[in-house]
Design a protein around this motif. Structure first.
Motif, PDB file in Angstrom:
ATOM      1  N   LEU A 115       0.827  -1.202   0.000  1.00 10.86           N
ATOM      2  CA  LEU A 115       0.000   0.000   0.000  1.00 10.86           C
ATOM      3  C   LEU A 115       0.866   1.257   0.000  1.00 10.86           C
ATOM      4  O   LEU A 115       0.548   2.246  -0.682  1.00 10.86           O
ATOM      5  CB  LEU A 115      -0.920  -0.025   1.223  1.00 10.86           C
ATOM      6  CG  LEU A 115      -2.072   0.982   1.282  1.00 10.86           C
ATOM      7  CD1 LEU A 115      -2.933   0.871   0.034  1.00 10.86           C
ATOM      8  CD2 LEU A 115      -2.898   0.752   2.529  1.00 10.86           C
TER       9      LEU A 115
ATOM     10  N   LEU B 175       1.060   4.263  -2.865  1.00  9.90           N
ATOM     11  CA  LEU B 175       0.884   5.669  -2.497  1.00  9.90           C
ATOM     12  C   LEU B 175       2.150   6.484  -2.696  1.00  9.90           C
ATOM     13  O   LEU B 175       2.120   7.719  -2.534  1.00  9.90           O
ATOM     14  CB  LEU B 175       0.437   5.769  -1.033  1.00  9.90           C
ATOM     15  CG  LEU B 175      -0.949   5.204  -0.706  1.00  9.90           C
ATOM     16  CD1 LEU B 175      -1.152   5.131   0.799  1.00  9.90           C
ATOM     17  CD2 LEU B 175      -2.044   6.038  -1.352  1.00  9.90           C
TER      18      LEU B 175
ATOM     19  N   ALA C 274      -5.391   3.212   4.069  1.00  7.23           N
ATOM     20  CA  ALA C 274      -4.738   3.975   2.991  1.00  7.23           C
ATOM     21  C   ALA C 274      -4.475   5.426   3.379  1.00  7.23           C
ATOM     22  O   ALA C 274      -3.331   5.909   3.265  1.00  7.23           O
ATOM     23  CB  ALA C 274      -5.571   3.882   1.714  1.00  7.23           C
ATOM     24  N   PRO C 275      -5.455   6.204   3.872  1.00  3.39           N
ATOM     25  CA  PRO C 275      -5.144   7.591   4.241  1.00  3.39           C
ATOM     26  C   PRO C 275      -4.217   7.703   5.446  1.00  3.39           C
ATOM     27  O   PRO C 275      -3.522   8.703   5.596  1.00  3.39           O
ATOM     28  CB  PRO C 275      -6.517   8.200   4.547  1.00  3.39           C
ATOM     29  CG  PRO C 275      -7.401   7.041   4.835  1.00  3.39           C
ATOM     30  CD  PRO C 275      -6.890   5.904   4.023  1.00  3.39           C
TER      31      PRO C 275
ATOM     32  N   ALA D  26      -0.696   7.058   4.071  1.00  2.00           N
ATOM     33  CA  ALA D  26      -0.291   8.179   3.232  1.00  2.00           C
ATOM     34  C   ALA D  26       0.314   9.315   4.040  1.00  2.00           C
ATOM     35  O   ALA D  26       1.040  10.154   3.492  1.00  2.00           O
ATOM     36  CB  ALA D  26      -1.491   8.690   2.432  1.00  2.00           C
TER      37      ALA D  26
ATOM     38  N   ALA E  83      -2.480  13.809   3.116  1.00  2.00           N
ATOM     39  CA  ALA E  83      -2.585  12.347   3.140  1.00  2.00           C
ATOM     40  C   ALA E  83      -3.927  11.882   2.590  1.00  2.00           C
ATOM     41  O   ALA E  83      -4.002  10.914   1.822  1.00  2.00           O
ATOM     42  CB  ALA E  83      -2.393  11.845   4.570  1.00  2.00           C
TER      43      ALA E  83
ATOM     44  N   ARG F 153      -3.942  12.255  -1.184  1.00  2.00           N
ATOM     45  CA  ARG F 153      -3.094  11.269  -1.854  1.00  2.00           C
ATOM     46  C   ARG F 153      -3.777   9.894  -1.881  1.00  2.00           C
ATOM     47  O   ARG F 153      -3.601   9.116  -2.827  1.00  2.00           O
ATOM     48  CB  ARG F 153      -1.746  11.178  -1.149  1.00  2.00           C
ATOM     49  CG  ARG F 153      -0.750  10.225  -1.818  1.00  2.00           C
ATOM     50  CD  ARG F 153       0.522  10.153  -1.004  1.00  2.00           C
ATOM     51  NE  ARG F 153       1.236  11.406  -1.008  1.00  2.00           N
ATOM     52  CZ  ARG F 153       2.128  11.769  -1.937  1.00  2.00           C
ATOM     53  NH1 ARG F 153       2.394  10.934  -2.941  1.00  2.00           N
ATOM     54  NH2 ARG F 153       2.746  12.929  -1.863  1.00  2.00           N
ATOM     55  N   ALA F 154      -4.534   9.567  -0.830  1.00  2.00           N
ATOM     56  CA  ALA F 154      -5.155   8.248  -0.744  1.00  2.00           C
ATOM     57  C   ALA F 154      -6.413   8.139  -1.594  1.00  2.00           C
ATOM     58  O   ALA F 154      -7.002   7.051  -1.665  1.00  2.00           O
ATOM     59  CB  ALA F 154      -5.498   7.934   0.713  1.00  2.00           C
ATOM     60  N   GLN F 155      -6.844   9.219  -2.234  1.00  2.00           N
ATOM     61  CA  GLN F 155      -8.060   9.151  -3.046  1.00  2.00           C
ATOM     62  C   GLN F 155      -7.928   8.151  -4.186  1.00  2.00           C
ATOM     63  O   GLN F 155      -8.915   7.554  -4.618  1.00  2.00           O
ATOM     64  CB  GLN F 155      -8.371  10.539  -3.629  1.00  2.00           C
ATOM     65  CG  GLN F 155      -8.760  11.580  -2.598  1.00  2.00           C
ATOM     66  CD  GLN F 155     -10.146  11.350  -2.038  1.00  2.00           C
ATOM     67  OE1 GLN F 155     -10.966  10.676  -2.642  1.00  2.00           O
ATOM     68  NE2 GLN F 155     -10.407  11.898  -0.855  1.00  2.00           N
TER      69      GLN F 155
ATOM     70  N   VAL G 231      -6.542   5.271  -4.222  1.00  2.00           N
ATOM     71  CA  VAL G 231      -6.405   3.872  -3.814  1.00  2.00           C
ATOM     72  C   VAL G 231      -7.703   3.418  -3.153  1.00  2.00           C
ATOM     73  O   VAL G 231      -8.072   3.903  -2.079  1.00  2.00           O
ATOM     74  CB  VAL G 231      -5.218   3.699  -2.840  1.00  2.00           C
ATOM     75  CG1 VAL G 231      -5.113   2.250  -2.398  1.00  2.00           C
ATOM     76  CG2 VAL G 231      -3.929   4.170  -3.490  1.00  2.00           C
TER      77      VAL G 231
ATOM     78  N   TYR H 232     -10.848   3.874  -3.518  1.00  2.00           N
ATOM     79  CA  TYR H 232     -11.747   4.938  -3.046  1.00  2.00           C
ATOM     80  C   TYR H 232     -13.170   4.424  -2.850  1.00  2.00           C
ATOM     81  O   TYR H 232     -13.821   4.709  -1.842  1.00  2.00           O
ATOM     82  CB  TYR H 232     -11.738   6.105  -4.030  1.00  2.00           C
ATOM     83  CG  TYR H 232     -12.673   7.217  -3.633  1.00  2.00           C
ATOM     84  CD1 TYR H 232     -12.349   8.064  -2.573  1.00  2.00           C
ATOM     85  CD2 TYR H 232     -13.886   7.423  -4.301  1.00  2.00           C
ATOM     86  CE1 TYR H 232     -13.202   9.080  -2.197  1.00  2.00           C
ATOM     87  CE2 TYR H 232     -14.741   8.441  -3.926  1.00  2.00           C
ATOM     88  CZ  TYR H 232     -14.391   9.267  -2.876  1.00  2.00           C
ATOM     89  OH  TYR H 232     -15.234  10.271  -2.489  1.00  2.00           O
TER      90      TYR H 232
ATOM     91  N   ARG I 116     -13.493   2.309   0.186  1.00  4.27           N
ATOM     92  CA  ARG I 116     -13.321   3.027   1.441  1.00  4.27           C
ATOM     93  C   ARG I 116     -14.653   3.571   1.951  1.00  4.27           C
ATOM     94  O   ARG I 116     -14.864   3.674   3.165  1.00  4.27           O
ATOM     95  CB  ARG I 116     -12.323   4.161   1.261  1.00  4.27           C
ATOM     96  CG  ARG I 116     -11.882   4.774   2.602  1.00  4.27           C
ATOM     97  CD  ARG I 116     -10.889   5.898   2.437  1.00  4.27           C
ATOM     98  NE  ARG I 116      -9.869   5.528   1.488  1.00  4.27           N
ATOM     99  CZ  ARG I 116      -9.513   6.278   0.453  1.00  4.27           C
ATOM    100  NH1 ARG I 116     -10.116   7.428   0.243  1.00  4.27           N
ATOM    101  NH2 ARG I 116      -8.554   5.892  -0.360  1.00  4.27           N
TER     102      ARG I 116
END
Length: 639
Positions: A105, A109, A183-184, A187, A256, A259-261, A263, A265, A268
């Protein structure tokens, strides 16, 4: 706010924090700089005269003292150990799949991977910086003739923060959901690696740790005075950094999240629903199921597995949660652990320590309990110990055994004795109108609730003996009622708890006496019973965190006198049901201890108990007892 915008805001705020640090350093060096100029002028025969000599004589020692104080403050800030969250470390050997997922992950990222993974008994996840030297493991011993031969000098390399994951997430969430939720969080290692942000965070954490050091209690007057000055300076600098540090963290979080958008999404959004559901199930499990066991000196060793059972039961009862149970066919995130049972046990013990204040390790009076043993080891013992306490208080008040054609021939404890005492047959006999704590309130109904009882007999508000009966050694029961040692043995119910204003006089008096009894048990616990602040004798208190204020996160406020009376009366009813009607103790994953009659949960008991307490009317409860075949006049076995 985009990735670059959020990171830029964080860097700007970090520089503002570092400027405050630079200004503080400049203020500390200013007297020394002036003193150096004066001394240099004297050496060059330029600044001469009585005035310059006096300035040098005064400013030179002042500059030395300021430098010495600044060096001391800087030393405390640099060496003070920042606070760390109590967690269960997870080694890579124990969870290779979990580490592999986190690193994959981080690669997606394009951020540094976390340096380690730890679990916390809570429904949250975050990054925690543990780069302070006090958080590092001791250096490995060298067994060569020359330690470190053939190697270059060690240089401090930037270390990524530790990823802390809520343990309930691992058991309830599926692997894909956990990946989307983390993920966030992962990040955030990207902005954290920036030198300015890392330096600003170290400075703020050092100030916070210095304040904690200065606030620690000490007996030495000199050290108290010195550290008081250190604490004043550290608080002053923290006030100046507060706004910039908060905005810096907001910028890091925004960068963060942006940036995680890219992965997972869509997943989530679904996973966030599971976060809220897991939190609700975890809170219910701790307050309704785990807390009664902790008060008994037992700690459930599979709390995270219990979350799955509780939420599965919720999905069975609630049609809105029907879709959640279908997820259970997918691979759970706890499969990423090599030994999930061992990790669950460690997290369960830590939860008991944080939320209840239990010892750091298991012992003879602080032992684990399996879910299959919970009804007999916790529920049955809890009810019988509460019933025994209730009858001890009645004995101290001089309440006579139940009378009547169906009364027991012996003086054995019965439910009828409690019902007769709490039944209010007098006019307007409420604590609100008669004053439960007044001397005339209790004798109005007599010791058994009969208005025609002998007034010369023992009065219900008679002061109990100075040394009332304590719980049997080895029961290990603790209570959640907080009290001050030395509580008066005969408190006035109206002053003790305003919650008693809507109850009858016998109920208010009995509730106040129960509160006093629990207060005495807490003030003078049995040597065998674990107290909330008693550490294990073999535990290094400085090894993990400062545990002098345990529990760190109390689950519930102290129970009111009304709640204590309701709990004890319910326990007495359940004991009578088990001993006279063949009922059994049970465990409800959402509501905790429950009474099973013919394998079915007995319902509608609580409203009838409250009716007896508030109105003095035992008719609904007696009707409920007769419908289930419970004999209140029969003796019950107490704990």
């Amino acid at each position: 706010m985009g990735v670059e915008a959020g990171a830029q805001v964080a860097r700007v705020r970090a520089l503002a924090v570092l400027r405050i640090r630079s200004r503080a350093l400049a203020v500390a060096l200013l007297p020394a700089a002036v003193a150096v100029i004066l001394l240099a002028g004297a050496a060059g025969d330029r600044l001469e005269g009585p005035g310059w000599d006096a300035a040098r004589a005064v400013l030179t020692p002042v500059a030395a003292l300021v430098l010495l104080a600044a060096a001391g403050i800087a030393l405390v800030v640099a060496r003070a150990r920042p606070a760390t969250s109590p967690t269960v470390p997870v080694a890579e050997e124990g969870a290779p799949d979990l580490y592999r997922m986190v690193r994959d992950l981080a690669d997606r990222l394009d951020v540094p991977a976390p340096s380690a993974i730890a679990l916390t008994p809570d429904c949250d996840s975050w990054l925690e910086d543990r780069t302070h030297p006090s958080h590092s493991p001791p250096p490995v011993e060298e067994h060569q003739d020359i330690a470190g031969a053939g190697r270059q000098a060690h240089r401090r390399q930037p270390v990524a923060p530790v990823l802390v994951i809520g343990s309930p997430f691992l058991w309830w969430m599926r692997v894909g959901e956990l990946r989307a939720v983390l993920a966030p969080v992962i990040a955030g290692t990207g902005p954290s690696a920036h030198p300015d942000i890392a330096a600003a965070r170290r400075f703020v954490r050092g100030l916070d740790a210095a304040v904690a050091v200065a606030s620690a209690p000490r007996r030495d007057p000199l050290s108290r005075a010195v550290l008081a000055g250190v604490g004043w300076v550290a608080r002053l600098l923290l006030r100046g950094c507060r706004i910039h540090a908060a905005e810096m963290e907001r910028g890091v979080a925004a960068a963060a999240a942006e940036r995680a958008q890219a992965v997972d999404y869509g997943l989530r959004i679904v996973a966030q629903e599971q976060v809220g559901l897991a939190y609700a199930g975890w809170d219910r499990l701790l307050t309704r199921v785990a807390l009664p066991a902790w008060r008994m000196g037992r700690w459930p060793s599979r709390l995270d597995a219990g979350v799955v059972a509780a939420l599965t039961e919720l999905s069975r009862r609630d049609r809105l949660a029907e879709g959640f149970a279908s997820r259970l066919g997918e691979r759970p995130a706890c499969d990423l652990l090599e030994e999930p049972g061992t990790v669950d046990e460690a997290a369960s013990l830590l939860a008991a320590r944080l939320f209840h204040g239990g010892p750091a390790g298991p012992g003879p009076d602080w032992s684990p309990v399996d879910w299959s043993e919970y009804p007999d080891e916790v529920v049955d013992r809890k009810w019988r110990l509460d019933a025994a306490r209730l009858h001890r208080v009645l004995d101290a008040m001089g309440v006579r055994p139940a009378t009547g054609p169906t009364a027991s021939a012996t003086d054995a404890p019965t439910l009828s004795r409690v019902l007769d005492h709490l039944t209010d047959t007098g006019p307007a006999g409420t604590a609100e109108t008669t004053g439960a704590g007044s001397p005339a309130a209790a004798p109005a109904a007599g010791p058994t609730g009969d208005p025609g009882a002998d007034p010369t007999g023992p009065r219900p508000d008679t002061a109990p003996p100075e040394a009332p009966g304590a719980p049997e050694p080895g029961t290990g029961i603790t209570t959640g009622t907080q009290s001050t040692p030395g509580t008066d043995a005969t408190p006035d119910p109206l002053d003790d708890d305003e919650d008693l204003s809507g109850t009858t006089a016998p109920s208010a008096t009995l509730a106040a006496r129960l509160s006093a009894e629990l207060a005495r048990e807490e003030a003078a616990p049995s040597p065998a019973a674990p107290t909330p602040a008693s550490p294990s004798p073999t535990t290094d208190l400085a090894a993990l965190w400062d545990d002098r204020a345990l529990p760190l996160f109390p689950l519930q406020p102290p129970r009111t006198a009304r709640e204590l009376l309701a709990d004890h009366l319910t326990a007495m009813v359940c004991c009578a049901a088990m001993d006279t009607a063949g009922a059994t103790p049970g465990l409800d994953w959402l509501d905790g201890p429950t009474l099973l009659v013919d394998g079915e949960r007995a319902a509608d008991l609580a409203p009838k108990v409250l009716t007896l307490i508030e109105d003095g009317d035992a008719t609904p409860l007696r009707l409920w007892l007769s419908q289930l075949g419970i004999r209140p006049e029969k003796p019950v076995r107490l704990g």
